[in-house]
Design a protein around this motif. Structure first.
Motif, PDB file in Angstrom:
ATOM      1  N   THR A 149       0.824  -1.213   0.000  1.00  0.00           N
ATOM      2  CA  THR A 149       0.000   0.000   0.000  1.00  0.00           C
ATOM      3  C   THR A 149       0.862   1.269   0.000  1.00  0.00           C
ATOM      4  O   THR A 149       2.051   1.234   0.327  1.00  0.00           O
ATOM      5  CB  THR A 149      -0.926   0.030   1.225  1.00  0.00           C
TER       6      THR A 149
ATOM      7  N   THR B 119      -1.307   3.179  -4.520  1.00  0.00           N
ATOM      8  CA  THR B 119      -2.014   1.958  -4.139  1.00  0.00           C
ATOM      9  C   THR B 119      -2.628   2.116  -2.760  1.00  0.00           C
ATOM     10  O   THR B 119      -2.027   2.711  -1.851  1.00  0.00           O
ATOM     11  CB  THR B 119      -1.060   0.748  -4.125  1.00  0.00           C
ATOM     12  N   VAL B 120      -3.830   1.577  -2.612  1.00  0.00           N
ATOM     13  CA  VAL B 120      -4.545   1.600  -1.327  1.00  0.00           C
ATOM     14  C   VAL B 120      -5.194   0.238  -1.108  1.00  0.00           C
ATOM     15  O   VAL B 120      -5.399  -0.522  -2.063  1.00  0.00           O
ATOM     16  CB  VAL B 120      -5.632   2.703  -1.308  1.00  0.00           C
ATOM     17  N   PRO B 121      -5.535  -0.120   0.137  1.00  0.00           N
ATOM     18  CA  PRO B 121      -6.190  -1.409   0.394  1.00  0.00           C
ATOM     19  C   PRO B 121      -7.522  -1.521  -0.341  1.00  0.00           C
ATOM     20  O   PRO B 121      -8.176  -0.510  -0.635  1.00  0.00           O
ATOM     21  CB  PRO B 121      -6.399  -1.408   1.912  1.00  0.00           C
TER      22      PRO B 121
ATOM     23  N   SER C 281      -1.780  -5.958   4.336  1.00  0.00           N
ATOM     24  CA  SER C 281      -2.118  -5.001   3.274  1.00  0.00           C
ATOM     25  C   SER C 281      -3.161  -3.980   3.704  1.00  0.00           C
ATOM     26  O   SER C 281      -3.679  -3.234   2.879  1.00  0.00           O
ATOM     27  CB  SER C 281      -2.613  -5.755   2.032  1.00  0.00           C
TER      28      SER C 281
ATOM     29  N   VAL D 135      -4.597  -4.837  -3.285  1.00  0.00           N
ATOM     30  CA  VAL D 135      -4.693  -3.375  -3.316  1.00  0.00           C
ATOM     31  C   VAL D 135      -5.435  -2.939  -4.572  1.00  0.00           C
ATOM     32  O   VAL D 135      -5.577  -3.693  -5.527  1.00  0.00           O
ATOM     33  CB  VAL D 135      -3.299  -2.707  -3.300  1.00  0.00           C
TER      34      VAL D 135
END
Length: 420
Positions: free
Chosen positions: A94, A113-115, A140, A407
């Motif tokens: 992430t 990027t994010v969860p 993550s 992600v």
């Protein structure tokens, strides 16, 4: 204890969404320490885990091939603990900046990027999945809802209690990881909880995956069933080929990367079976052979032997069973695999470089092998750490679905009062 009521499920779903705030605040180091502590607790709880696992094993016939998937012993529990330590060392997927640029109007645009958010995983009798999925989701920054099968109910319930114990010890919301009711009558409510769950990942049989695909309102990432073929081409080294085929079938027949169909070039079929038949027979592998291979195996007095029916190709056996198909050339082999493959793992055994390249390039599967067993399709083996499963679809993730794919992307735009 998880109660099988709709009210309980709705509360669990709501709690999961709220738990996102708790896990989103965790730093890279905090996640690492949490998973290391979980590894220690799992290792130290072997006796209790085995006791709970035995309750589930007692309900399953000894002859059931899924029993091997369900079984947890000291060695397997220690392996799970070690895999947690490996996950703790993996790079956080992430908050990676994928791109950034300043537009002509002065806006500074970043993509990172994010969860995924709240991840629901539906799986069958494999309690190791409970630990793998929970660890990967925590690492993550995701919340996870675990809907394991009834076969592993007691084992899963205890493992989740250990995970929640560690979460609370770190001052976190225990609802970051939850076990949902295993009763099948509630599965539709889970699949259609699009207000609470961001993605559903089914892991199990073709029937389970098909049901989830057809009924889910929540987006689905399939970790598909494995109908795996190995094509023994006429230039293959037959002793080596026999060893690869036997390994792919018998080393652990209840898993998705195990061999289901042996495809044999007619030029070497008889010679290959003469070598492989005694090796397969030693494991009492039941063969479902087309007419050509049936006649050859009958001459060898192979048992147990059946004449293959239409449904014996494209079938995931998950047992000491295998089908056999004789083809005239590589074009027929490619055609057979294209017709019956589940696009999981396929292999060719050959010394012909041009045919090897054709196979590797033309076969449509998540993993394609040259002169090796399909049993290697595994996130741990590929250096990805623990996995959610093997994805056979083409969107978002394909092949071993591990930490790096838990992600999604997010655009961040910084301005100074720009209007359009």
């Amino acid at each position: 204890m998880v109660k099988g009521t709709m009210q309980t499920i709705q509360q669990q779903l709501s709690n999961a969404r709220k738990a996102q705030h708790s896990i989103s605040a965790l730093s890279y180091k905090a996640k690492q320490v949490l998973i290391e502590d979980l590894a220690t607790l799992i290792s130290g709880s072997q006796a209790q885990i085995i006791t709970e696992n035995r309750k589930d094993l007692e309900k399953m016939p000894v002859s059931d091939p899924k029993r091997d998937r369900l079984l947890l012993n000291e060695t397997r529990i220690q392996d799970l603990s070690n895999s947690l330590k490996d996950v703790a060392l993996l790079e956080d997927p992430t908050n990676r900046i994928l791109s950034e640029r300043t537009l002509a109007n002065g806006l500074f645009v970043q993509k990172k990027t994010v969860p995924l958010g709240v991840v629901g995983v539906i799986y069958e009798s494999r309690p190791n999945v409970t630990i793998d999925v929970a660890a990967l989701c925590i690492r993550s920054g995701n919340v996870c809802l675990l809907r394991g099968g009834q076969d592993a109910y007691h084992t899963n319930l205890f493992i989740v209690s250990l995970i929640q114990q560690v979460l609370e010890a770190h001052g976190l919301d225990k609802n970051i990881v939850q076990q949902l009711p295993a009763d099948r009558k509630y599965i539709l409510d889970i699949l259609q909880a699009e207000k609470f769950i961001d993605v559903i990942i089914p892991r199990g049989s073709n029937q389970l995956i098909e049901y989830v695909r057809k009924n889910a309102l929540v987006p689905v990432i399939e970790t598909g069933a494995g109908v795996c073929h190995t094509y023994v081409e006429q230039t293959a080294k037959l002793d080596e080929a026999a060893a690869v085929v036997v390994n792919a079938k018998v080393s652990r027949p209840s898993v998705c990367n195990a061999l289901d169909t042996i495809v044999l070039d007619s030029a070497i079929a008889a010679r290959f079976l003469n070598i492989a038949a005694p090796l397969l027979s030693a494991y009492q592998v039941e063969l479902f052979a087309d007419q050509a291979s049936y006649d050859m195996l009958k001459q060898l007095n192979y048992t147990p032997l059946n004449l293959a029916g239409p449904d014996d190709f494209g079938r995931e056996f998950l047992d000491f069973k295998c089908s056999v198909k004789v083809v005239e050339h590589i074009d027929e082999a490619l055609q057979h695999i294209a017709q019956f493959s589940s696009k999981h793992s396929e292999a060719i055994l050959t010394e012909d470089e041009s045919k090897a390249e054709r196979f590797l390039n033309e076969v449509d599967a998540a993993a394609v092998y040259l002169n090796a067993s399909t049993r290697f399709t595994d996130g741990q083996v590929f250096g990805l750490g623990a996995e959610i499963g093997i994805s056979t679809q083409k969107l978002h993730a394909r092949g071993p679905f591990a930490l790096e794919k838990l992600v999604t992307e997010k655009w961040i735009v910084r301005g100074t009062g720009q209007i359009r």
